[in-house]
Scaffold this active site. Structure first.
Site, PDB file in Angstrom:
ATOM      1  N   ARG A 168      31.809  52.225  31.457  1.00 39.42           N
ATOM      2  CA  ARG A 168      30.294  51.921  31.490  1.00 39.42           C
ATOM      3  C   ARG A 168      29.726  53.388  31.377  1.00 39.42           C
ATOM      4  O   ARG A 168      30.216  54.555  30.756  1.00 39.42           O
ATOM      5  CB  ARG A 168      29.926  51.246  32.568  1.00 39.42           C
ATOM      6  N   CYS A 344      50.569  32.592  30.714  1.00 43.06           N
ATOM      7  CA  CYS A 344      49.564  32.926  29.703  1.00 43.06           C
ATOM      8  C   CYS A 344      50.097  33.235  28.412  1.00 43.06           C
ATOM      9  O   CYS A 344      50.993  33.998  28.474  1.00 43.06           O
ATOM     10  CB  CYS A 344      48.447  34.043  30.355  1.00 43.06           C
TER      11      CYS A 344
END
Length: 373
Positions: A168, A344
């Site tokens: 960010r 996963c």
């Protein structure tokens, strides 16, 4: 039992019961569903859950503010449910590098579905450089100080650790791709580190005893991956400055502002397809720092994770998709049930796909459970 995975770790006095943490994850769920999911993951044995994108400014379009009564109560409930189920809570403090005013011009196109989410991401990325380069120094001081203010509120809400989000705005200030400033916040690697260091220092000054982790967003060239964040070759400049500012540990990942399929790579990714796909960045950090390093990215296999910990290649491991697929992964590796782990498969269909389609983060295993019922 996997001995190293289940060995406690202490960071500035905060004791983690094992070496597995839940990585910061945008869920896109209702408040009650989100709290329920956090409780399930905490009960599954993770030592700590990192709550992503907690805004440091008073007003935020995309997340609840610590400064509002309603927002503070929400985060208090978050830490309460995490603690109740046996884990620690970490707040990932961040400030967006998006030009919100500039973004408004794209709203009609979004509403009319003329602009796809991927195209919106491209348009926003194009504006990041001019926005970061143009922020006045007087405003920068207010932004960095807000990290300290938000950290105090996070502590009061019950968080045990602060993570300063090194992507960010911190990441964009760190990157020569976006930061074209010619003042003390740009023009050199050391100057580009200044913004992040001031954010860290604000947290450290406000909460001297609170453990502070830095999400170390790393980018690379040849091939090019990541736009915000610290160039691999500049780590020797950045790391000593970050540590002088007050960092206790690093959470290492690929920098943002590239494709989401790069930062959250599927198994079919042309470059980041393997288990522990960002570990090479941890290797680079370890060359220049003795602080604890947390790896993230495609970690699913307990044998592999145990090996990296045993070799001291990393000190702890963060998982998102794996703990969504099977929240009991830590408990199963602590007992004799590792053969029952739901692994996963990194398909990104219901997790990243669900988020992008505004259905919330789920898993293909959820559908299988529904079919059985």
């Amino acid at each position: 039992m996997y001995e190293k995975i289940n060995e406690p770790l202490s960071i500035r006095g905060l004791k983690l019961k094992n070496r597995i943490v839940f990585a910061p994850t945008t869920m896109g769920l209702s408040e009650e569903e989100y709290l329920e999911r956090l409780g399930i993951i905490a009960a599954g044995g993770a030592a700590m859950l990192v709550i992503g994108d907690v805004p440091v400014l008073r007003h935020s379009l995309f997340a609840k503010s610590l400064y509002s009564t309603k927002g503070f109560e929400f985060y208090r409930r978050v830490t309460e449910v995490i603690h109740k189920n046996g884990a620690k809570a970490c707040a990932q403090l961040h400030v967006s590098d998006s030009d919100i005013k500039g973004m408004l011009r794209f709203v009609p196109g979004m509403l009319m579905k003329r602009i796809t989410p991927d195209r919106l991401r491209e348009l926003m990325n194009e504006r990041t450089g001019p926005y970061i380069t143009g922020i006045p120094e007087s405003k920068i001081g207010k932004i960095t100080a807000s990290f300290g203010d938000a950290a105090v509120l996070a502590g009061k809400a019950g968080f045990d650790m602060i993570q300063v989000h090194g992507d960010r705005m911190c990441g964009s200030f760190s990157s020569s791709v976006f930061n074209h400033r010619t003042d003390s916040y740009g023009a050199s690697a050391a100057n580009r580190a200044k913004f992040a260091c001031e954010c860290i220092a604000a947290v450290r000054q406000a909460l001297p005893d609170m453990p502070v982790e830095y999400k170390l967003a790393v980018r690379q060239e040849n091939p090019h991956y990541g736009n915000a964040g610290i160039l691999v070759e500049e780590l020797p400049v950045f790391l000593p400055l970050l540590e002088k500012a007050g960092v206790d540990s690093y959470h290492v990942a690929l920098a943002d502002h590239s494709s989401l399929s790069d930062t959250i790579p599927p198994k079919s990714h042309p470059y980041f397809s393997g288990e522990g796909c960002f570990l090479k960045y941890c290797d680079e950090v370890k060359k220049y720092s003795s602080l604890p390093v947390c790896a993230v990215g495609g970690l699913t296999n307990p044998d592999f994770v145990e090996e990296q910990l045993t070799r001291s290649r990393i000190d702890y491991a963060a998982m998102s998709r794996q703990l969504i697929a099977d929240p009991e992964w830590p408990n199963k590796t602590a007992g004799k049930n590792q053969d029952k782990i739901r692994f996963c498969v990194r398909c990104n269909r219901e997790c990243l796909g669900g988020m992008m389609e505004h259905r919330g983060v789920h898993c293909i295993y959820d559908k299988k459970k529904e079919d059985v019922q």
